[in-house]
Enzyme design. Structure first.
Site, short mmCIF file in Angstrom:
data_model
loop_
_atom_site.label_atom_id
_atom_site.label_comp_id
_atom_site.label_asym_id
_atom_site.label_seq_id
_atom_site.Cartn_x
_atom_site.Cartn_y
_atom_site.Cartn_z
N LYS A 151 0.83 -1.20 0.00
CA LYS A 151 0.00 0.00 0.00
C LYS A 151 0.87 1.26 0.00
CE LYS A 151 -3.25 2.23 3.11
NZ LYS A 151 -2.60 3.50 2.81
N LYS A 205 7.53 0.91 1.60
CA LYS A 205 8.19 0.15 0.52
C LYS A 205 9.52 0.76 0.13
CE LYS A 205 4.87 0.94 -2.35
NZ LYS A 205 3.95 1.60 -1.43
N LYS A 209 4.58 8.53 -7.56
CA LYS A 209 5.22 9.44 -6.60
C LYS A 209 6.70 9.66 -6.94
CE LYS A 209 4.49 7.92 -2.32
NZ LYS A 209 4.95 7.60 -0.95
N ASP A 237 -1.71 -0.44 -4.44
CA ASP A 237 -3.09 -0.15 -4.05
C ASP A 237 -4.08 -0.71 -5.08
OD1 ASP A 237 -3.25 2.32 -1.72
OD2 ASP A 237 -1.34 1.83 -2.63
#
Ligand code: ADP
Ligand code: MG
Length: 247
Positions: free
Chosen positions: A9, A14, A40, A126
């Protein structure tokens, strides 16, 4: 060449975990390539002094003839850093960026030229559709690990990822190696994660402790392994890197 995909998630840890694993492996003399697959685009920032590198997608938007050295940046301890990047918000699909980046790396023979011993894919999990499923199903990763805490939303995402790996796995793609438990110190957390692992028919590979040294290193744009090599936390990441690679 060993290829591992680390899913989980958003915000679960991570990139922190993957970049510390990369650093630990690099310290052992292995050539590591870390590929950020999250719009991101900050997977490798703690290997590059806290600065984000130009993503493959941005480079393709900026330049007609993109070369390997434009998109593969050498970070701390010689880790080769790549960020797939994402689309302009509202335009295009985030997963598509991953596919484009993978195609570009192959077209430029990145794996043949750099000859990494280990390739780590840091993938937002996700949703596990389209490009986000590429590391599992495209013949990219051999094995998949999932980073999770005991929080419901992170276990929910982990369940979805495990399900995706299993359904692709039947067709000979990547297999599920197990869970990397990045604890958040919530009540009864060990039990929650153990139970979830059983439901996913997998196991907890390792529990990473929560440690303020992670933030301290991050503030300097560094991994713990690089900034605090003698710390207990660096040993934890080193141990995890052994578990992921040696078994
Ligand atoms: P993701 O890549 O899954 O979106 P990040 O790796 O960016 O998540 O981590 C989110 C935040 O959690 C970061 O600020 C990071 O410093 C923090 N964090 C992750 N793991 C730990 C840990 N074991 N101890 C302390 N802080 C952590
Ligand atoms: Mg990340």
């Amino acid at each position: 060449m060993k290829k591992l995909a680390i899913y989980g998630k958003g915000g679960i840890g991570k990139s922190t975990t993957v970049s510390n694993i990369s650093a630990a492996l690099a310290k052992r003399g292995l050539k590591v390539m870390q590929i950020g697959c999250d719009p991101k685009a900050d997977s490798t920032r703690n290997l590059t002094n806290g600065e984000k590198i130009t993503t493959v997608l941005d480079m393709l938007r900026q330049k007609d003839k993109v070369e390997l050295q434009d998109i593969v940046i050498e970070g701390d301890l010689g880790v080769l850093c790549v960020e797939a990047g994402g689309p302009v918000p509202g335009v295009g699909c985030a997963g598509r960026g991953i596919i484009t980046a993978f195609e570009k790396l192959e077209e430029l023979n990145a794996y043949e030229i750099y000859k990494p011993d280990v390739v780590l894919y840091d993938v937002l999990g996700d949703v596990v559709c389209g490009g986000f499923a590429m590391p599992i199903r495209g013949g990219y990763a051999d094995e998949v690990c999932i980073v999770t805490s005991g929080e419901m939303m992170s276990l929910y995402a982990a369940g979805n990822i495990a399900h995706a790996v299993k359904s692709f796995g039947k067709r000979g793609y990547a297999s599920l190696k197990g869970l990397i438990y990045n604890g958040k110190n919530i009540d009864n957390e060990d039990q929650l994660v153990e139970t979830a692992a059983k439901e996913m028919e997998t196991n907890v590979l390792y529990k990473i402790g929560r440690n303020p040294l992670v933030q301290k290193a991050e503030d300097q744009g560094k991994t713990v392994v690089y900034a605090y090599p003698d710390s207990e936390m660096a040993s934890e990441y080193d141990l995890l890197s052994h578990i992921l690679l040696d078994s």
